[in-house]
Scaffold this motif. Structure first.
Motif, short mmCIF file in Angstrom:
data_model
loop_
_atom_site.label_atom_id
_atom_site.label_comp_id
_atom_site.label_asym_id
_atom_site.label_seq_id
_atom_site.Cartn_x
_atom_site.Cartn_y
_atom_site.Cartn_z
N SER A 1 0.82 -1.22 0.00
CA SER A 1 0.00 0.00 0.00
C SER A 1 0.85 1.27 0.00
N LYS A 2 2.19 1.12 0.00
CA LYS A 2 3.08 2.27 0.03
C LYS A 2 4.11 2.22 -1.10
N PRO A 3 3.63 2.21 -2.35
CA PRO A 3 4.60 2.27 -3.45
C PRO A 3 5.25 3.65 -3.51
N ARG A 4 6.50 3.69 -3.93
CA ARG A 4 7.19 4.98 -4.07
C ARG A 4 7.90 5.01 -5.40
N ILE A 5 7.64 6.05 -6.17
CA ILE A 5 8.23 6.20 -7.49
C ILE A 5 8.78 7.62 -7.62
N ILE B 1 15.68 26.08 -16.20
CA ILE B 1 14.45 25.31 -16.17
C ILE B 1 13.25 26.25 -16.22
N GLU B 2 12.09 25.68 -16.44
CA GLU B 2 10.87 26.48 -16.50
C GLU B 2 10.65 27.20 -15.17
N GLY B 3 10.22 28.44 -15.26
CA GLY B 3 10.00 29.23 -14.06
C GLY B 3 11.15 30.15 -13.73
N GLY B 4 12.24 30.03 -14.53
CA GLY B 4 13.36 30.94 -14.35
C GLY B 4 14.47 30.44 -13.45
N GLY B 5 14.32 29.23 -12.90
CA GLY B 5 15.36 28.70 -12.03
C GLY B 5 16.49 28.07 -12.81
N GLN B 6 17.56 27.72 -12.10
CA GLN B 6 18.73 27.09 -12.70
C GLN B 6 19.09 25.83 -11.92
N LEU B 7 19.54 24.82 -12.65
CA LEU B 7 20.04 23.60 -12.03
C LEU B 7 21.55 23.71 -11.94
N THR B 8 22.07 23.77 -10.71
CA THR B 8 23.52 23.94 -10.52
C THR B 8 24.13 22.85 -9.65
N LYS B 9 23.32 21.95 -9.11
CA LYS B 9 23.84 20.93 -8.19
C LYS B 9 24.06 19.58 -8.87
N GLY B 10 23.78 19.51 -10.15
CA GLY B 10 24.00 18.27 -10.87
C GLY B 10 22.92 17.23 -10.67
N GLU B 11 21.81 17.61 -10.05
CA GLU B 11 20.72 16.66 -9.81
C GLU B 11 19.40 17.41 -9.69
N PHE B 12 18.31 16.71 -10.03
CA PHE B 12 17.00 17.34 -9.96
C PHE B 12 15.94 16.25 -9.91
N CYS B 13 15.05 16.35 -8.93
CA CYS B 13 13.93 15.43 -8.83
C CYS B 13 12.81 15.97 -9.72
N LYS B 14 12.52 15.26 -10.81
CA LYS B 14 11.53 15.73 -11.78
C LYS B 14 10.11 15.39 -11.34
N TRP B 15 9.94 14.28 -10.63
CA TRP B 15 8.59 13.86 -10.24
C TRP B 15 8.67 12.87 -9.09
N THR B 16 7.69 12.93 -8.21
CA THR B 16 7.57 11.96 -7.12
C THR B 16 6.09 11.73 -6.83
N ASN B 17 5.76 10.54 -6.37
CA ASN B 17 4.37 10.25 -6.03
C ASN B 17 4.09 10.51 -4.54
N ILE B 18 5.04 11.13 -3.84
CA ILE B 18 4.85 11.49 -2.45
C ILE B 18 4.51 12.98 -2.38
N HIS C 1 1.23 9.00 -0.03
CA HIS C 1 1.41 8.30 -1.28
C HIS C 1 0.23 8.58 -2.21
N THR C 2 0.51 8.98 -3.43
CA THR C 2 -0.54 9.27 -4.40
C THR C 2 -0.35 8.37 -5.63
N PHE C 3 -1.38 8.29 -6.45
CA PHE C 3 -1.29 7.55 -7.70
C PHE C 3 -0.91 8.50 -8.82
N GLY C 4 -0.13 8.01 -9.77
CA GLY C 4 0.29 8.87 -10.87
C GLY C 4 1.19 8.14 -11.82
#
Length: 214
Positions: free
Chosen positions: A93-97, A109-126, A131-134
């Motif tokens: 009952s607790k899947p995580r993606i 990136i969209e919204g005027g921000g910049q990625l400078t740390k070499g990583e970015f979480c694009k999407w999460t179901n939390i 926990h949500t479905f998606g």
């Protein structure tokens, strides 16, 4: 050693991994890098620490390839996308993606921000700790995005009811989206870079099942 969909097992927990982007990092396939990270993981076994292990490992390989310490200062832009699926406490009952981007250089990136740390979480179901479905997609995402985010008022939406899907429906849904990508490219004025057969997989807390759909 060039698989794009595979599973890893870390401290009794099974994870499904899907990758897109760079084919090689530091002269290694992405699959082989993940398999090495699976073997040398040392931690508490939580989803967050496993994700952190993957991200740090990929960034380390990227630094070695570019011979640079600060990825933000790189003049060569490279990127790798990956999706990680798992379960919290092996609870069905607790899947995580989550979908992540690991990259070099500084990217707007969209919204005027910049990625400078070499990583970015694009999407999460939390969302707000719940926990949500998606669904999420990486790689040649423009074809699926065109289909599921259309604004034609005469056409019903094709997303937003994930919680009503059975496991079989969810598999068929993903197959439909990949079929659409392949078939669209087949008839488009372009050189196709997606093709069949389709590799599909389902993940439960107990097992990972992979199949080839022709």
């Amino acid at each position: 050693m060039t698989r794009k969909l595979f599973n890893l097992k870390i401290q009794g927990n099974i994870y499904a991994i899907c990758i897109a982007g760079a084919a090689l990092l530091n002269h290694k396939t992405i699959y082989s890098i993940f398999k090495t990270l699976e073997k040398n993981y040392q931690g508490t076994g939580t989803y967050d620490t496993v994700i952190r292990h993957f991200i740090d490992g990929l960034k380390a390989e990227l630094r070695k390839q570019l011979n640079i310490e600060d990825l933000a200062t790189a003049t060569t832009i490279m990127n790798l996308e990956f999706i990680v699926s798992g379960y919290v406490d092996q609870d069905v009952s607790k899947p995580r993606i989550e979908s992540w981007l690991v990259l070099s250089g500084t990217v707007q990136i969209e919204g005027g921000g910049q990625l400078t740390k070499g990583e970015f979480c694009k999407w999460t179901n939390i969302v707000n700790g719940q926990h949500t479905f998606g669904g999420c997609w990486i790689g040649r995402a423009e074809f699926i995005s065109h289909l599921v985010t259309h604004t034609n008022p005469q056409m019903p939406p094709i997303q937003g009811q994930y919680e009503l899907l059975s496991l079989t429906d969810a598999v068929d849904y993903t197959k439909f989206l990949v079929d659409f990508t392949c078939d669209y490219q087949r008839f488009a004025a372009m050189v196709p870079d997606c093709g069949k057969p389709i590799i599909s997989a389902t993940l439960t807390p107990e097992q990972y099942d992979e199949q080839i759909i022709k």
